[in-house]
Design a protein around this motif. Structure first.
Motif, mmCIF file in Angstrom:
data_model
loop_
_atom_site.group_PDB
_atom_site.id
_atom_site.type_symbol
_atom_site.label_atom_id
_atom_site.label_comp_id
_atom_site.label_asym_id
_atom_site.label_seq_id
_atom_site.Cartn_x
_atom_site.Cartn_y
_atom_site.Cartn_z
ATOM 1 N N HIS A 127 45.885 33.661 52.531
ATOM 2 C CA HIS A 127 47.049 35.322 51.799
ATOM 3 C C HIS A 127 45.664 36.308 51.665
ATOM 4 O O HIS A 127 44.464 35.904 51.900
ATOM 5 N N ASP A 177 46.819 39.697 45.284
ATOM 6 C CA ASP A 177 47.155 38.188 46.170
ATOM 7 C C ASP A 177 48.650 38.544 47.257
ATOM 8 O O ASP A 177 49.567 39.204 46.477
ATOM 9 N N HIS A 216 43.314 38.361 49.939
ATOM 10 C CA HIS A 216 43.783 39.119 47.844
ATOM 11 C C HIS A 216 42.674 40.380 48.713
ATOM 12 O O HIS A 216 41.722 41.045 49.072
ATOM 13 N N HIS A 271 41.962 39.065 37.059
ATOM 14 C CA HIS A 271 41.291 38.802 38.644
ATOM 15 C C HIS A 271 41.318 39.582 39.732
ATOM 16 O O HIS A 271 40.284 39.334 40.393
HETATM 17 ZN ZN LIG Z 1 43.245 37.065 44.030
#
Ligand SMILES: [Zn+2]
Length: 283
Positions: free
Chosen positions: A244, A162, A246, A158
């Protein structure tokens, strides 16, 4: 040195037996008048003044108690939700001392994909489900993706963490600079900050119109640690994602014995470190 009073001198010159005490007849008679000083300090030299007796040392001031380490429920780094990938177990705090990237708490580090409202959600529920806005924190740096991520066991993952803000609302919660440096690019959904340390911080899914309004020219892009740089939103280059942040950190690191190069590094430990300071009021 303690000076003896006349009374104390009298007591010293008094002999005692089981029948009582009486003045020792053999003792020389006491002279009337003030007692001679018993100090053995040398007399001050001519022109000098006698020093004052040393006062008792002052008690050590009590240090204020150290603040209790702030704590909140959070899983250890590398402990990804079952089925979401194999996490890095590297305990290094790659950005020691950084400012937590949200201006205020609470904030919730957890997965957008494997959380409620995500496409691999554990059950029905939307992105604003209260279970997404709750502890514990969970690492998702190595969550399954096709993206290159050399610090993860799979070599892919990833790349960042997050983090949901305090509430499920766009354009409310401020994002701040993790350290002093310069904003080097503002893309369609990514802001890159080159910190004075040489580390790179990348912030995705902010309200990009708001970011561009704050930094309209290249001359405006030097920032101080903790300076506001935008608000949490869901921008994704014309599409939308969940609300959100990241957050990524890139730093020079050697992977698999290769020469050090700038790579994504595990983010979670630095976030735990900085969030603890934020909760303690240290920022
Ligand atoms: Zn993310």
């Amino acid at each position: 040195m303690r000076r003896l009073s006349l009374g104390a001198l009298l007591l010293l010159l008094t002999a005692c037996s089981p029948n009582g005490c009486s003045q020792d007849a053999a003792a020389p008679p006491l002279k009337a008048g003030p007692p001679a000083p018993v100090s053995t300090d040398p007399a001050p030299a001519p022109g000098e003044t006698a020093s004052a007796p040393m006062p008792d040392p002052a008690p050590e001031p009590e240090a204020p108690p150290a603040p209790e380490p702030a704590t909140w429920p959070h899983d250890p780094g590398g402990a990804l939700p079952p089925g979401s990938g194999a996490g890095a177990t590297d305990a290094t705090i790659w950005a020691a001392g950084m400012r937590f990237p949200m201006e205020a708490g609470p904030a919730y580090a957890n997965s957008q994909v494997y959380g409620y409202g995500g496409y691999a959600a554990p059950g029905p529920g939307g992105q604003c489900d209260a279970r997404n806005y709750a502890y514990p924190w969970r690492d998702n740096f190595c969550e399954t993706r096709s993206w290159t991520n050399g610090m993860c066991p799979a070599g892919r993952g990833h790349q960042g963490q997050d983090i949901r803000p305090a509430t499920c609302e766009k354009k409310v919660h401020w994002i701040v600079a993790a350290e002093s440096g310069r904003i080097t690019s503002i893309g369609s959904y990514t802001v890159s900050l080159l910190g004075d340390s040489g580390r790179i911080y990348r912030y995705l899914h902010l309200d990009m119109a708001g970011v561009n309004a704050l930094f309209p020219t290249m001359d405006s892009r030097n920032v101080e640690r903790g300076q506001q740089i935008g608000k949490v939103s869901a921008d994704f280059g014309g599409n939308a994602t969940t609300i959100h942040l990241h957050f990524e950190i890139k730093a020079p690191v050697s992977i698999g014995g290769s020469p050090a190069s700038v790579n994504f590094v595990p983010t979670y430990t630095s976030l735990v470190d900085s969030y603890g300071r934020l909760l303690n009021g240290a920022g």
